[in-house]
Design an enzyme around this catalytic site. Sequence first.
Site, PDB file in Angstrom:
ATOM      1  N   LYS A  19       0.775  -1.148   0.108  1.00  0.00           N
ATOM      2  CA  LYS A  19      -0.176  -0.070   0.009  1.00  0.00           C
ATOM      3  C   LYS A  19       0.782   1.352  -0.025  1.00  0.00           C
ATOM      4  O   LYS A  19       1.417   1.665   1.113  1.00  0.00           O
ATOM      5  CB  LYS A  19      -0.902  -0.137   1.309  1.00  0.00           C
ATOM      6  CG  LYS A  19      -1.757   1.122   1.085  1.00  0.00           C
ATOM      7  CD  LYS A  19      -1.758   2.093   2.484  1.00  0.00           C
ATOM      8  CE  LYS A  19      -2.398   3.330   2.410  1.00  0.00           C
ATOM      9  NZ  LYS A  19      -1.860   4.278   1.419  1.00  0.00           N
ATOM     10  N   GLU A  54       9.181   2.548  11.040  1.00  0.00           N
ATOM     11  CA  GLU A  54      10.199   3.532  11.102  1.00  0.00           C
ATOM     12  C   GLU A  54       9.557   5.154  11.012  1.00  0.00           C
ATOM     13  O   GLU A  54       8.736   5.130   9.886  1.00  0.00           O
ATOM     14  CB  GLU A  54      11.298   3.349   9.996  1.00  0.00           C
ATOM     15  CG  GLU A  54      12.191   2.148  10.418  1.00  0.00           C
ATOM     16  CD  GLU A  54      12.834   2.254  11.586  1.00  0.00           C
ATOM     17  OE1 GLU A  54      13.164   3.583  12.007  1.00  0.00           O
ATOM     18  OE2 GLU A  54      13.161   1.364  12.256  1.00  0.00           O
TER      19      GLU A  54
HETATM   20  P1  NAP Z   1       1.855   9.005   6.979  1.00  0.00           P
HETATM   21  O1  NAP Z   1       0.951   9.970   7.084  1.00  0.00           O
HETATM   22  O2  NAP Z   1       2.121   8.284   8.332  1.00  0.00           O
HETATM   23  O3  NAP Z   1       1.567   7.961   5.914  1.00  0.00           O
HETATM   24  C1  NAP Z   1       2.217   6.814   5.566  1.00  0.00           C
HETATM   25  C2  NAP Z   1       1.711   5.726   5.067  1.00  0.00           C
HETATM   26  O4  NAP Z   1       0.788   5.400   6.134  1.00  0.00           O
HETATM   27  C3  NAP Z   1       0.850   6.032   3.875  1.00  0.00           C
HETATM   28  O5  NAP Z   1       0.823   5.144   2.928  1.00  0.00           O
HETATM   29  C4  NAP Z   1      -0.579   6.413   4.350  1.00  0.00           C
HETATM   30  O6  NAP Z   1      -1.791   6.320   3.521  1.00  0.00           O
HETATM   31  C5  NAP Z   1      -0.412   5.241   5.495  1.00  0.00           C
HETATM   32  N1  NAP Z   1      -1.675   5.554   6.649  1.00  0.00           N
HETATM   33  C6  NAP Z   1      -2.431   6.591   6.913  1.00  0.00           C
HETATM   34  N2  NAP Z   1      -3.276   6.431   7.888  1.00  0.00           N
HETATM   35  C7  NAP Z   1      -3.065   5.004   8.176  1.00  0.00           C
HETATM   36  C8  NAP Z   1      -3.900   4.087   8.829  1.00  0.00           C
HETATM   37  N3  NAP Z   1      -4.731   4.567   9.867  1.00  0.00           N
HETATM   38  N4  NAP Z   1      -3.375   2.836   9.143  1.00  0.00           N
HETATM   39  C9  NAP Z   1      -2.626   2.214   8.082  1.00  0.00           C
HETATM   40  N5  NAP Z   1      -1.916   3.148   7.386  1.00  0.00           N
HETATM   41  C10 NAP Z   1      -2.370   4.390   7.389  1.00  0.00           C
HETATM   42  O7  NAP Z   1       3.213   9.747   6.624  1.00  0.00           O
HETATM   43  P2  NAP Z   1       3.647  10.299   5.184  1.00  0.00           P
HETATM   44  O8  NAP Z   1       2.948  11.740   5.315  1.00  0.00           O
HETATM   45  O9  NAP Z   1       3.212   9.933   4.031  1.00  0.00           O
HETATM   46  O10 NAP Z   1       5.239  10.336   5.353  1.00  0.00           O
HETATM   47  C11 NAP Z   1       5.817  11.335   6.172  1.00  0.00           C
HETATM   48  C12 NAP Z   1       6.196  10.801   7.452  1.00  0.00           C
HETATM   49  O11 NAP Z   1       6.987   9.361   7.259  1.00  0.00           O
HETATM   50  C13 NAP Z   1       7.402  11.671   8.359  1.00  0.00           C
HETATM   51  O12 NAP Z   1       7.004  11.693   9.783  1.00  0.00           O
HETATM   52  C14 NAP Z   1       8.789  10.994   8.238  1.00  0.00           C
HETATM   53  O13 NAP Z   1       9.453  11.332   8.898  1.00  0.00           O
HETATM   54  C15 NAP Z   1       8.380   9.453   7.957  1.00  0.00           C
HETATM   55  N6  NAP Z   1       9.377   8.840   7.452  1.00  0.00           N
HETATM   56  C16 NAP Z   1       9.978   8.046   7.932  1.00  0.00           C
HETATM   57  C17 NAP Z   1      11.274   7.484   7.515  1.00  0.00           C
HETATM   58  C18 NAP Z   1      12.027   6.387   8.341  1.00  0.00           C
HETATM   59  O14 NAP Z   1      12.606   5.553   7.810  1.00  0.00           O
HETATM   60  N7  NAP Z   1      12.067   6.487   9.451  1.00  0.00           N
HETATM   61  C19 NAP Z   1      11.552   7.462   6.349  1.00  0.00           C
HETATM   62  C20 NAP Z   1      10.859   8.266   5.366  1.00  0.00           C
HETATM   63  C21 NAP Z   1       9.487   8.889   5.689  1.00  0.00           C
HETATM   64  P3  NAP Z   1      -2.185   7.677   2.955  1.00  0.00           P
HETATM   65  O15 NAP Z   1      -1.023   8.332   1.912  1.00  0.00           O
HETATM   66  O16 NAP Z   1      -3.446   7.085   1.944  1.00  0.00           O
HETATM   67  O17 NAP Z   1      -2.700   8.495   3.867  1.00  0.00           O
END
Ligand code: NAP
Length: 482
Positions: A174, A249
């Site tokens: 996903k 992560e």
């Molecule tokens: P996000 O909003 O947490 O979304 C990540 C993924 O989770 C997306 O595919 C999202 O789908 C999905 N998701 C949302 N709600 C969910 C739920 N209730 N249950 C299961 N999955 C769900 O994060 P983002 O805005 O895409 O990315 C930015 C974040 O990622 C930042 O906090 C960044 O620090 C972190 N990040 C961490 C790393 C690492 O390796 N530590 C690397 C890159 C990024 P939708 O897109 O459909 O909402």
Amino acid sequence: MVETFKNYIAGEWVSASDGAVIENLNPATGEVIGYFASATREDTLRAIAAAREALPAWAALPGPARGAILDKAAQIIHTRADELAETLTREEGKTLAESKAEVLRARDIFRYYAGEGFRAGGEVIPANTPETLLFTKSEPLGVVAVITPWNFPIAIPAWKIAPALVYGNTVVFKPASLAPHTALKLVEILVEAGVPAGVINLVVGSGSRVGDTLAESKDINGLSFTGSYAVGTKIYEKTARNFVRTQLEMGGKNPTIVLNDADLDLAVDIVVRGGFGLTGQACTATSRVIVEQGIADAFAQRLAEAARTLRVGDGLQSGVQMGPAVSAEQLQTDLDYVAIGKQEGARLIAGGEPLRSERGFFIQPTVFDDVQPTMRIAQEEIFGPVIGIIRAKDFDDAVEKANQIGYGLSAAIVTHDLQKALRFADRIEAGVVKINEPTSGVALQAPFGGFKASSANTFKEQGQAARAFYTRTKTVYVRYGF
Ligand code: NAP
Ligand code: MG
């Protein structure tokens, strides 16, 4: 005409069962660049069932044969690298050079794990009885759900899917709704490379429909998530109920310490790359710079100058050094934090404004000085090109301030002092430590993962470390002497 794309379930490209679609925008222009089938709960359950059905045959395939398919995928990524990079920039916004580097990294990840097909094995252990063979077998974990963020739409899927596949797992993938096209192309490539039906399934769709269904499923064996802390914690509560092995992560608020002896050019370059590279939209981006007081004024002035001269624009245009925020919402978040920083009494010394001349979601590279470690702009992940300078009395004070945070992903120091650099590596609470390098950018063959609230602290990703997550160990006793 804007094209509509489908999901890939059980070896077929399919529309959503209710016909719903997600709109994909180009953040540099605001234009719609594609519609993507938005999978329902039923579609997701079907994908899980397909992965379950495909598991025994895929797991039984010899490792080298699975590796050969990954190798083929690497070759196709290589051949299509320019096109993939353009797709990535168009939907996510980072510059073409940044996209190209990410695509080639994904290629190398597939190359790396292709070789794992020859290596992964078990261990022979001395037995307690004569004529007994005691050994471990490394088996696939099973059906794995992969949930990824938008900011590295090919590299992160690659570093989860490649090890999952080579160790014999089947996958329900996903991707983030803001950047589904690159993800879809990766799946297309895997299919072309020979991944059988059901082994890889793509379910584009919302976090609440698809993500929740995956997290709540009793029929998956593992879930690997990269994204925000808020979503990660919600997922963990659900997977824990079913004892689904979970890797999370999450966010960061990564510090770079600049000591008095630092080379000023090097320090500014490292902070600009770490803080403004990828528009600051990296989990490992530098968002706090902790500067020893002797060098603080000179450093702040030079960083502000560098921020003002950076060329911001459409990542597809040559010469552009920083692309847009990924979405209107992310731009608003960035601007809200600029307002919060001002209210909190931090001193804005560069940027802080949207670029009104552009149609997309652009913000200027932004620098605050006189930031206090307890301010919200120093504690909360902004995920934009906003850097806060925190002044420190000395080395000890700098390390203490660097650790005064809930997150612990990446941390850097700029200094020639070997003793302080290595003491920093000892004391800093972060999963990745960089000495005279930006907080962002990691080697695909080395373990990667955060400490504290940046990670579930269960399993590392990348390199050989990925094997622990994607396999389970079986211990076999064979008594052949009676
Ligand atoms: P996000 O909003 O947490 O979304 C990540 C993924 O989770 C997306 O595919 C999202 O789908 C999905 N998701 C949302 N709600 C969910 C739920 N209730 N249950 C299961 N999955 C769900 O994060 P983002 O805005 O895409 O990315 C930015 C974040 O990622 C930042 O906090 C960044 O620090 C972190 N990040 C961490 C790393 C690492 O390796 N530590 C690397 C890159 C990024 P939708 O897109 O459909 O909402
Ligand atoms: Mg988009």
